[in-house]
Motif scaffolding. Structure first.
Motif, PDB file in Angstrom:
ATOM      1  N   ILE A 131       0.812  -1.226   0.000  1.00 42.36           N
ATOM      2  CA  ILE A 131       0.000   0.000   0.000  1.00 42.36           C
ATOM      3  C   ILE A 131       0.842   1.271   0.000  1.00 42.36           C
ATOM      4  O   ILE A 131       0.303   2.377  -0.010  1.00 42.36           O
ATOM      5  CB  ILE A 131      -0.959   0.016   1.217  1.00 42.36           C
ATOM      6  CG1 ILE A 131      -0.196  -0.017   2.534  1.00 42.36           C
ATOM      7  CG2 ILE A 131      -1.969  -1.118   1.111  1.00 42.36           C
ATOM      8  CD1 ILE A 131      -1.043   0.267   3.759  1.00 42.36           C
ATOM      9  N   ALA A 132       2.161   1.141   0.005  1.00 38.56           N
ATOM     10  CA  ALA A 132       3.042   2.300   0.115  1.00 38.56           C
ATOM     11  C   ALA A 132       3.640   2.704  -1.223  1.00 38.56           C
ATOM     12  O   ALA A 132       3.905   1.870  -2.078  1.00 38.56           O
ATOM     13  CB  ALA A 132       4.170   2.006   1.101  1.00 38.56           C
ATOM     14  N   GLN A 133       3.850   4.012  -1.350  1.00 40.72           N
ATOM     15  CA  GLN A 133       4.668   4.540  -2.429  1.00 40.72           C
ATOM     16  C   GLN A 133       6.087   4.651  -1.878  1.00 40.72           C
ATOM     17  O   GLN A 133       6.270   5.027  -0.725  1.00 40.72           O
ATOM     18  CB  GLN A 133       4.172   5.919  -2.856  1.00 40.72           C
ATOM     19  CG  GLN A 133       2.753   5.905  -3.390  1.00 40.72           C
ATOM     20  CD  GLN A 133       2.332   7.282  -3.829  1.00 40.72           C
ATOM     21  OE1 GLN A 133       2.960   7.883  -4.695  1.00 40.72           O
ATOM     22  NE2 GLN A 133       1.282   7.795  -3.221  1.00 40.72           N
ATOM     23  N   GLN A 134       7.062   4.323  -2.682  1.00 41.13           N
ATOM     24  CA  GLN A 134       8.457   4.346  -2.248  1.00 41.13           C
ATOM     25  C   GLN A 134       9.179   5.448  -3.022  1.00 41.13           C
ATOM     26  O   GLN A 134       8.874   5.693  -4.187  1.00 41.13           O
ATOM     27  CB  GLN A 134       9.133   3.007  -2.553  1.00 41.13           C
ATOM     28  CG  GLN A 134       8.307   1.792  -2.236  1.00 41.13           C
ATOM     29  CD  GLN A 134       8.469   1.281  -0.824  1.00 41.13           C
ATOM     30  OE1 GLN A 134       9.445   1.574  -0.161  1.00 41.13           O
ATOM     31  NE2 GLN A 134       7.508   0.511  -0.364  1.00 41.13           N
ATOM     32  N   VAL A 135      10.153   6.059  -2.386  1.00 40.60           N
ATOM     33  CA  VAL A 135      10.982   7.045  -3.066  1.00 40.60           C
ATOM     34  C   VAL A 135      12.445   6.696  -2.820  1.00 40.60           C
ATOM     35  O   VAL A 135      12.820   6.291  -1.726  1.00 40.60           O
ATOM     36  CB  VAL A 135      10.652   8.493  -2.608  1.00 40.60           C
ATOM     37  CG1 VAL A 135      10.936   8.705  -1.132  1.00 40.60           C
ATOM     38  CG2 VAL A 135      11.383   9.517  -3.466  1.00 40.60           C
TER      39      VAL A 135
END
Length: 158
Positions: free
Chosen positions: A34-38
């Motif tokens: 469910i996470a966006q990663q950078v």
């Protein structure tokens, strides 16, 4: 050149996960779905990563870390700014994170306030309306250092 690259949900997470493993000694977990990663790159080399997700009415910043040999160069600062900016583009009202006692002061610089401890970690949060992405809070005309200090350290030339 320093760059940030977002990995949306469903992306190949091999790169952000390898950085997390190097910094924190842990790999993939259920939150990654469910996470966006950078990831922050320095001259094309990945040096730092973080993730951002929505949970219980707030955006959560997690696993913000910089490779040990790259610390002190402003990459952590850039990660915080990237994740805060991303949360604000989604109309964040509250942004939360958990951190150890050694990094509380780092996050307090951005306006995060401690709200207690749980499982040995400090719970911190900031209201979206209180996020200031520049050192002078966007009021550069009244700032004592309106030039280089308003630009994240990792992006400054020289």
């Amino acid at each position: 050149m320093v760059q940030g690259r977002w990995f949306p949900c469903g992306s190949d997470l091999a790169l952000p996960l390898s950085l997390r493993q190097s910094v924190f000694g842990r790999g993939q977990d259920a939150t990654d779905a469910i996470a966006q990663q950078v990831v922050v790159f320095d001259g094309g080399v990945p040096v730092a990563a973080a993730r951002l997700w929505w949970q219980d009415g707030a955006f959560v910043i997690g696993d913000l870390g910089v490779l040990p040999d790259r610390r002190g160069r402003g990459f952590g600062d850039l990660l915080v700014r990237l994740t805060l900016f991303k949360a604000l583009t989604h109309s964040a009202e509250i942004i939360r994170l958990e951190c150890d006692a050694q990094t509380e002061a780092f996050f307090a610089r951005y306006g995060f306030a401690a709200g207690g401890r749980q499982n040995g970690l400090t719970q911190m949060s900031i209201r979206g309306e209180n996020v200031q992405l520049s050192h002078c809070g966007g009021n550069c005309a009244g700032c004592d250092h309106p030039s280089a200090e308003c630009v994240p350290k990792a992006l400054r030339e020289g």
